[in-house]
Design an enzyme around this catalytic site. Structure first.
Site: not given
Ligand SMILES: CC(=O)[C@@H](O)[C@H](O)COP(=O)(O)O
Ligand SMILES: NCC(=O)COP(=O)(O)O
Length: 249
Positions: A76, A50, A198, A45, A107, A18, A43
């Protein structure tokens, strides 16, 4: 003690559906810190699906607040894609976690093949160390590649734990865990700090920490934010912290 850094990507994901700042990413960061998280992870991207550039700076401002002295910012990203280098050399976070994601990756889905990226990782890590506290490399549970992470100048490695999460509750669970323990020992022997992340969740986190108690930090987002839809964000963070505290001294 294993520390928890809360990844707020998914709060930004929902916010972006939104044209209003609801839910607030900075509110989520503050709530996680107030609940006891050691820090905040984002992160950003290249496609800004996001976390957006302005989120990165807004969270930096939150972490500058006196109430959050000593808490950490973990950013990240792939240093060879998008605006990652520009962001981290401006924000100067406590930790840069380098992730080899393609710009369009669904991801994060793999760690670095340091053996195939030595020279450029040596260069970029050397540059980043002038701007951030630590450099961590997102890695598969591969002892040989982890040993090379030390050689290219990384301070820490972050174990990519999706394979561990996928095996959780199956006959393969303990075989995969053994791989992660072996990789963690290789990191320890190489003098690397150890992070993990992750697909960690309330079910699989404790077993990992119990068997790798020298784990410095876990960064958790997806499951923690999903849990928060039921319990509230503060309680969700506290639930993960309880597990981190229970299995380490
Ligand atoms: C590096 C990692 O494993 C996660 O921190 C990453 O940020 C996941 O990315 P998404 O949230 O875009 O799935
Ligand atoms: N580096 C992993 C992270 O920041 C979050 O991963 P997730 O818990 O969203 O899979």
């Amino acid at each position: 003690m294993t520390k928890l850094s809360v990844n707020v990507n998914k709060v930004a994901h929902l916010r972006n559906t939104r044209h209003m700042e609801v839910p607030s990413v900075t509110w989520a960061a503050r709530t996680a810190l107030d609940a006891g998280a050691v820090g905040v992870t984002v992160h950003p991207r290249p496609d800004e699906r996001h976390i957006r550039e302005y989120d990165v700076y807004a969270i930096q401002e939150v972490l500058k607040e006196t109430a959050y002295a000593g808490r950490e910012y973990n950013i990240e990203g792939n240093p060879f894609e998008g605006k990652y280098i520009e962001l981290v050399t401006t924000v100067k976070p406590d930790q840069c976690t380098l992730v080899p994601d393609d710009p369009g990756a669904f991801t994060s889905n793999a760690g670095w093949k340091v053996s195939e990226n030595r020279e450029r990782l040596i260069e970029v890590i050397g540059d980043l160390k002038k701007h951030c506290g630590r450099v961590s490399l997102f890695m598969d549970a591969d002892p040989d590649e982890i040993r090379l992470a030390k050689e290219v100048g990384a301070d820490r490695v972050e174990l990519y734990t999706e394979p561990y999460a996928d095996a959780w509750g199956t006959d393969e669970q303990d075989n995969v865990l053994r791989r992660f323990i072996e990789a963690s020992k290789a990191a320890q022997k190489a003098g690397l700090g150890l992070n993990a992340g992750h697909d960690l969740n309330l079910d699989n986190l404790g077993y990992l920490i119990q068997h790798i108690p020298w784990l410095d930090e876990v960064s958790i987002g997806h499951a923690l934010i999903a849990d928060a839809l039921q319990t509230g964000l503060k309680e969700s963070v506290k639930a993960y912290l309880n597990i981190c505290n229970r299995f380490t001294g």
